[in-house]
Structures are given as C-alpha cells and as structure tokens.
Design an enzyme around this catalytic site. Structure first.
Site, short mmCIF file in Angstrom:
data_model
loop_
_atom_site.label_atom_id
_atom_site.label_comp_id
_atom_site.label_asym_id
_atom_site.label_seq_id
_atom_site.Cartn_x
_atom_site.Cartn_y
_atom_site.Cartn_z
N ALA A 155 0.83 -1.21 0.00
CA ALA A 155 0.00 0.00 0.00
C ALA A 155 0.86 1.26 0.00
CB ALA A 155 -0.94 -0.02 1.20
N TYR A 156 1.95 1.23 0.74
CA TYR A 156 2.89 2.36 0.74
C TYR A 156 3.43 2.60 -0.66
CZ TYR A 156 7.38 4.75 1.31
OH TYR A 156 8.44 5.60 1.17
N ALA A 157 3.86 1.52 -1.32
CA ALA A 157 4.40 1.65 -2.67
C ALA A 157 3.35 2.19 -3.63
CB ALA A 157 4.93 0.30 -3.15
#
Length: 251
Positions: A155-157
């Site tokens: 999700a961060y990426a």
C-alpha cells in the site's frame, strides 16, 4: 553568492531525516526555507537553528497532513511569514511502511494515501498561484514504486506510485510557465526512521548495502544533493522525470 539566493523554498517534513537534509542544503545554497513539521515542533526549531547557525535563513511551519483542510492551513501559515510567493516546493513529508496485504485495514490504507498522495496534490494545487514562473516542484518518492523488493509494503508503494504519475501530469500542466516538476526516488537511507532495524545491526546493514550497485547504504546528503540540482537553474531542462536515487539498487 549561492545558486538559490533570493528564492523561497518550502520543504514538507523538513524537520528530520531526508527532509532536514534537503532544507539545510537549499538554505546553504541561499534559499530562505520554510521547514514544515507535522507534530515535532522541537525538531523543526532545531533544524531552523542549525540553518541559522550555518548562516542561512529559515522558519518553521506546523501543520498536520492527511486531515481535512491541511493544504489550505499550511499555505495560510506560509503566507503569514512571507510575501506569499514561492520558488521551490519539495513534497517530502510522508509516512512509511504499511501492514502486509492480508493485514492492512481501511483506516491505515486511507491514512497512507491521505499523507503520501492527497496532501502533495492539494499543496501543489493551492501552491501553484504562489509559485513564481520558472519555479520548481520536487516530489520525494521511493524506489519501491518501481520494483517489488519488499512486498509487505504494497500500500505504501502504491501511494508513492500515484505520486510518480502526478509528477508527469503536473509537469504538463505548469510547464508553460517554465515550472519544472520532478520526482526523486531514494532507496535505503541511513536516517533516524530506519535506525531501529538498520543501525547497530551488521547483518541488516550489509544486506542493505549489497542492494546498491555502489555497495553502500545511502546518506541524507546523497538525496539532498539531487534535490539541490533539480532546484537549481542547471536543471531547467529536466521535467516530468523520475530520478532513481537508490544508488543503483534497481539496476
């Protein structure tokens, strides 16, 4: 005379880590720097003091990101300490690694995108009227948006990959004014946020260094110097670009 003398910069998340390094470097090059912080006022004041001690000019701005009205409130605070004009916007503030795919919940997912993607979008949108012609927008992303080296941070990426696309489109929107927009993508950098698992752990340090084609862990100055180039007149013909600042980790 510094290459950025007479210019004003805003660095979000400028109180610590990569953001602090960027703020200090831009100030060293002559810019007056607005050091933004989300909650750690003491760290921001320390950064401002360090810049002043080195002969530079800076001031602190506090505003939590990822909440309704964050961009407007930040610009209002900026306007109170300036003439309302800006030359360099560095969207550095962000929150890091998220839960794995099977564990992340909606609240964490939404928070990641609110801080890492939505805030830079509206900071740029509302900042465009303040940004002088020939200005700079520099977004700080990650090498993880181009290579799935750490699947647990999916999700961060994703939140940073959206920022990368924003860079390309925004470069077309503001290009007629001579404003350049670029992304800098760090790899593993020796900062306080990584200290818990990286510093003092010889195995983790060796593995991290081995990812780089240069055989090293990145430093804050490695990233700040790239940003300083993009902020300078020397980078006037570079825009809409994603710059790999991972030390060759993606080679």
């Amino acid at each position: 005379m510094g290459t950025l003398t007479g210019r004003t910069a805003l660095v979000t998340g400028g109180s610590r880590g990569i953001g602090r390094g960027i703020a200090e470097r831009l100030a060293a090059d002559g810019a007056r720097v607005a050091v933004h912080y989300g909650s750690n006022e003491a760290a921001a004041k320390e950064t401002v003091a360090a810049i002043g001690a080195a002969g530079g000019s800076a001031f602190a701005i506090g505003q939590e990101l990822g909440v309704p009205g964050d961009a407007a409130a930040l610009w209002e605070a900026f306007d109170r300490q300036t003439d309302g004009r800006l030359d360099i916007l560095v969207n550095n503030a962000g929150i890091g690694a998220s839960s794995a795919f099977g564990a992340i919940e909606e609240a964490e997912y939404d928070r990641l995108f609110a801080v890492n993607t939505k805030a830079p979008f509206f900071l740029a949108q509302l900042g465009a009227e303040r940004l002088r012609d020939g200005g700079r927008v520099i977004n700080i992303s990650t090498g993880l948006s181009r290579a799935a080296l750490m699947p647990d941070v999916i999700a961060y990426a994703m939140s940073k990959a959206a920022l990368d696309i924003f860079t390309k489109y925004l470069s077309k929107v503001v290009g007629s004014r001579g404003i350049t927009v670029n992304t800098v993508a760090p790899g593993i950098v020796d900062t306080d946020i990584n200290a818990g698992w990286l510093r003092g752990n010889d195995e983790a340090w060796a593995q991290s260094a081995a990812l780089s084609a240069l055989g090293k862990v990145g430093t804050v100055s490695d990233i700040a110097d790239v940003v300083a180039f993009l902020a300078s007149d020397d980078a006037r013909w570079v825009t809409g670009h994603w710059i790999d600042a991972t030390g060759g980790s993606l080679a």
